[in-house]
Design a protein around this motif. Sequence first.
Motif, PDB file in Angstrom:
ATOM      1  N   TYR A  92      33.221  40.872  37.169  1.00 38.15           N
ATOM      2  CA  TYR A  92      32.790  41.894  38.134  1.00 38.15           C
ATOM      3  C   TYR A  92      31.518  41.441  38.856  1.00 38.15           C
ATOM      4  O   TYR A  92      31.397  41.557  40.077  1.00 38.15           O
ATOM      5  CB  TYR A  92      32.523  43.217  37.425  1.00 38.15           C
ATOM      6  N   SER A  97      37.876  40.539  42.005  1.00 35.60           N
ATOM      7  CA  SER A  97      38.574  41.825  42.090  1.00 35.60           C
ATOM      8  C   SER A  97      39.448  42.046  40.857  1.00 35.60           C
ATOM      9  O   SER A  97      40.387  41.284  40.616  1.00 35.60           O
ATOM     10  CB  SER A  97      39.432  41.860  43.361  1.00 35.60           C
ATOM     11  N   TYR A  98      39.136  43.090  40.095  1.00 37.46           N
ATOM     12  CA  TYR A  98      39.887  43.382  38.869  1.00 37.46           C
ATOM     13  C   TYR A  98      41.312  43.812  39.187  1.00 37.46           C
ATOM     14  O   TYR A  98      41.552  44.655  40.049  1.00 37.46           O
ATOM     15  CB  TYR A  98      39.194  44.502  38.083  1.00 37.46           C
ATOM     16  N   LYS A  99      42.259  43.198  38.485  1.00 43.28           N
ATOM     17  CA  LYS A  99      43.654  43.579  38.632  1.00 43.28           C
ATOM     18  C   LYS A  99      44.191  44.226  37.359  1.00 43.28           C
ATOM     19  O   LYS A  99      44.800  45.267  37.396  1.00 43.28           O
ATOM     20  CB  LYS A  99      44.496  42.350  39.002  1.00 43.28           C
ATOM     21  N   SER A 130      40.395  37.701  46.120  1.00 42.66           N
ATOM     22  CA  SER A 130      40.397  38.678  47.206  1.00 42.66           C
ATOM     23  C   SER A 130      40.784  40.055  46.687  1.00 42.66           C
ATOM     24  O   SER A 130      41.561  40.173  45.736  1.00 42.66           O
ATOM     25  CB  SER A 130      41.403  38.242  48.291  1.00 42.66           C
ATOM     26  N   ASP A 131      40.262  41.080  47.312  1.00 41.10           N
ATOM     27  CA  ASP A 131      40.672  42.434  46.946  1.00 41.10           C
ATOM     28  C   ASP A 131      41.796  42.931  47.851  1.00 41.10           C
ATOM     29  O   ASP A 131      42.211  44.085  47.765  1.00 41.10           O
ATOM     30  CB  ASP A 131      39.490  43.396  46.995  1.00 41.10           C
ATOM     31  N   LYS A 132      42.305  42.061  48.725  1.00 35.92           N
ATOM     32  CA  LYS A 132      43.360  42.450  49.658  1.00 35.92           C
ATOM     33  C   LYS A 132      44.666  41.676  49.459  1.00 35.92           C
ATOM     34  O   LYS A 132      45.746  42.192  49.737  1.00 35.92           O
ATOM     35  CB  LYS A 132      42.881  42.268  51.099  1.00 35.92           C
TER      36      LYS A 132
END
Length: 277
Positions: A92, A97-99, A130-132
């Motif tokens: 973090y 980005s945590y999945k 990436s968070d996208k």
Amino acid sequence: MQYEFNNVYRVDCDKALPQLIEDGVRFDLILTDPPYNLKKDFGNDSDKLELNEFIEVNKRRLGYCNELLDKNASIIWFGIHHYIGFIQTMMYDLGLSYKRMNIWFYENGFSRTKKTPATQYEPFLWFSKSDKKWTYNADDVRVPYKSSERLKTPVYYKNSKGETKKWEPNPLGALRGDVWQYPTLAGKNAQKERTEHPTQKPINLILDIIKAHCPKNKDGFYEGKILDPFFGSGTLGVCCEILNKEGHNIQWMGFEIEEKWVNVANQRLQEIRETLV
């Protein structure tokens, strides 16, 4: 030193990872099973650190890994319930980005004490760069439905617009959950696969993780670059070579500090490469 793909190198990852960063190498997936700090004997003291040192060492290594991830890449990091919270916090803090925290569940675990529950799982974290956008090939790792009887009758439901829709089972099976069930390499059934390495992971487990997270080309073949900084007995390389013999084109790389395990890994890799499809 120039590191080439589809090879394991006898080198400390703390030296190799900065070199890869300097060389501009990037990976689509870092999949690794580092020392858990449970005082196991890997031929060195890497699993016998004081807590503060364990935290600092892993902060540094995760920082290197973060720089080596391509823009849509993922990192899968095996751990143990004692310390996995520290690793998750570090990821973090790096802006990853945590999945999911997945669970490797095994019913053939055991306990050396009656003062605590028997060990039956190990967590492995999944974070993306990436968070996208990231890779998760859900259809490649579907699992059998628990019951076939209920699938004989269509299931109707209403969507968000109030429309009646018909659900039918996917012929590939049910979507996988975050509990991945595979037996440990114990007993007679695992004799052929098992090496002397104290924390060797099953081929089927690592194979499915690769299938889930390795990018594919337009023809549906796996074509990513994968790194394991703690190569151990070489299971990641073995899995990649198995897939490559099926027509895929995965480029992998492994680092391992102990000569014994490098030799074990290379022997396993040679056996796979020499085996006919």
